[in-house]
Design a protein around this motif. Structure first.
Motif, short mmCIF file in Angstrom:
data_model
loop_
_atom_site.label_atom_id
_atom_site.label_comp_id
_atom_site.label_asym_id
_atom_site.label_seq_id
_atom_site.Cartn_x
_atom_site.Cartn_y
_atom_site.Cartn_z
N THR A 295 -2.03 -3.24 -41.23
CA THR A 295 -1.55 -4.37 -40.44
C THR A 295 -2.74 -5.08 -39.79
O THR A 295 -3.80 -4.47 -39.60
CB THR A 295 -0.56 -3.92 -39.34
OG1 THR A 295 -0.12 -5.07 -38.62
CG2 THR A 295 -1.18 -2.94 -38.39
N CYS A 296 -2.55 -6.34 -39.47
CA CYS A 296 -3.58 -7.09 -38.73
C CYS A 296 -3.44 -6.90 -37.23
O CYS A 296 -4.26 -7.39 -36.46
CB CYS A 296 -3.49 -8.58 -39.07
SG CYS A 296 -3.93 -8.97 -40.76
N ASP A 297 -2.39 -6.22 -36.81
CA ASP A 297 -2.14 -5.98 -35.39
C ASP A 297 -3.15 -4.96 -34.86
O ASP A 297 -3.18 -3.81 -35.29
CB ASP A 297 -0.71 -5.47 -35.21
CG ASP A 297 -0.30 -5.35 -33.76
OD1 ASP A 297 -1.17 -5.53 -32.88
OD2 ASP A 297 0.88 -5.08 -33.51
N LEU A 298 -3.98 -5.39 -33.91
CA LEU A 298 -5.03 -4.52 -33.39
C LEU A 298 -4.50 -3.38 -32.54
O LEU A 298 -5.20 -2.40 -32.30
CB LEU A 298 -6.03 -5.35 -32.58
CG LEU A 298 -6.73 -6.49 -33.31
CD1 LEU A 298 -7.75 -7.16 -32.40
CD2 LEU A 298 -7.38 -6.02 -34.59
N THR A 299 -3.25 -3.47 -32.08
CA THR A 299 -2.71 -2.41 -31.22
C THR A 299 -2.40 -1.14 -32.00
O THR A 299 -2.13 -0.11 -31.40
CB THR A 299 -1.43 -2.88 -30.50
OG1 THR A 299 -0.43 -3.19 -31.46
CG2 THR A 299 -1.72 -4.07 -29.60
N HIS A 300 -2.44 -1.19 -33.32
CA HIS A 300 -2.20 0.01 -34.12
C HIS A 300 -3.41 0.94 -34.13
O HIS A 300 -3.29 2.10 -34.50
CB HIS A 300 -1.82 -0.37 -35.55
CG HIS A 300 -0.41 -0.85 -35.67
ND1 HIS A 300 0.60 -0.08 -36.15
CD2 HIS A 300 0.16 -2.04 -35.33
CE1 HIS A 300 1.73 -0.75 -36.12
NE2 HIS A 300 1.49 -1.96 -35.62
N ALA A 301 -4.56 0.42 -33.77
CA ALA A 301 -5.78 1.22 -33.74
C ALA A 301 -5.96 1.83 -32.35
O ALA A 301 -5.48 1.28 -31.36
CB ALA A 301 -6.98 0.34 -34.06
N PRO A 302 -6.66 2.96 -32.26
CA PRO A 302 -6.98 3.50 -30.93
C PRO A 302 -7.73 2.45 -30.11
O PRO A 302 -8.54 1.69 -30.65
CB PRO A 302 -7.89 4.69 -31.24
CG PRO A 302 -7.54 5.08 -32.64
CD PRO A 302 -7.14 3.81 -33.33
N LYS A 303 -7.43 2.41 -28.83
CA LYS A 303 -7.91 1.34 -27.94
C LYS A 303 -9.41 1.09 -28.04
O LYS A 303 -9.85 -0.04 -28.13
CB LYS A 303 -7.53 1.69 -26.50
CG LYS A 303 -7.79 0.58 -25.52
CD LYS A 303 -7.30 0.94 -24.15
CE LYS A 303 -7.48 -0.20 -23.18
NZ LYS A 303 -6.97 0.12 -21.87
N ASP A 304 -10.22 2.14 -28.01
CA ASP A 304 -11.67 1.96 -27.97
C ASP A 304 -12.31 1.81 -29.34
O ASP A 304 -13.52 1.63 -29.44
CB ASP A 304 -12.32 3.13 -27.23
CG ASP A 304 -11.89 3.18 -25.78
OD1 ASP A 304 -11.57 2.12 -25.23
OD2 ASP A 304 -11.87 4.28 -25.20
N SER A 305 -11.53 1.88 -30.41
CA SER A 305 -12.11 1.83 -31.75
C SER A 305 -12.18 0.41 -32.31
O SER A 305 -12.82 0.19 -33.32
CB SER A 305 -11.32 2.71 -32.71
OG SER A 305 -10.05 2.16 -32.94
N VAL A 306 -11.53 -0.56 -31.66
CA VAL A 306 -11.54 -1.94 -32.16
C VAL A 306 -12.78 -2.65 -31.65
O VAL A 306 -13.08 -2.66 -30.46
CB VAL A 306 -10.26 -2.69 -31.72
CG1 VAL A 306 -10.29 -4.12 -32.22
CG2 VAL A 306 -9.02 -1.98 -32.24
N ASN A 307 -13.51 -3.24 -32.58
CA ASN A 307 -14.72 -3.98 -32.25
C ASN A 307 -14.39 -5.15 -31.33
O ASN A 307 -13.47 -5.93 -31.62
CB ASN A 307 -15.35 -4.49 -33.55
CG ASN A 307 -16.70 -5.11 -33.36
OD1 ASN A 307 -16.95 -5.81 -32.38
ND2 ASN A 307 -17.58 -4.88 -34.30
#
Length: 160
Positions: free
Chosen positions: A51-63
């Motif tokens: 998904t393009c939804d950034l909330t699916h990734a762990p909070k601190d792992s998104v650039n």
């Protein structure tokens, strides 16, 4: 961002549609293509999380650059829709849409679904902790005063 090429042939009297445009250069002389770089980051995120939804990734792992790109793309999309000056072109919008990018998550329902998903995940985690507590102590009477069981105790109290 694209800027007019500096040339002795191009004058201020030349209409913008006839001016020659070249990509902006960074300090080291490399042609900047930040949109394509951020799109590559977004594609990698989609491959990882489906998904393009950034909330699916762990909070601190998104650039942070990807977060900024997503927020700016949504802002520029709103400007484009209003007919205002925008860095987002119809071609770029189409490219983002093909990837599955949600320009308006608040109106598409994606935000509520994400909230519900996160709430369910947290609830399940706390329930597993309660099951562990019951296996160890034989009951579900978790104290809210005890520092080690404070979070679990508060959660149990909230469930009652």
């Amino acid at each position: 961002e694209i800027r007019p090429a500096k040339s002795s042939k191009t004058s201020s009297a030349t209409p913008p549609s006839k001016r020659k445009y070249t990509p902006r250069k960074s300090n080291n002389g490399r042609l900047e293509n930040t949109f394509n770089e951020r799109m590559a980051m977004l594609k990698a995120h989609k491959e990882t999380y489906d998904t393009c939804d950034l909330t699916h990734a762990p909070k601190d792992s998104v650039n942070p650059l990807l977060k900024g790109f997503v927020m700016e793309s949504r802002k520029q999309y709103r400007r484009f829709q209003k007919g205002e000056r925008s860095t987002l072109t119809a071609v770029r919008i189409e490219e983002l849409e093909k990837l599955g990018f949600d320009f308006c998550p608040l109106t598409s329902g994606g935000t509520k679904e994400n909230h519900d998903r996160r709430f369910q995940k947290k609830w399940d985690e706390q329930f597993k902790e309660l099951e562990k507590y019951k296996a160890e102590h034989g009951d579900c009477l978790v104290s809210c005063v005890n520092k080690t069981g404070n979070k679990l105790g508060n959660w149990v109290r909230g469930q009652r």
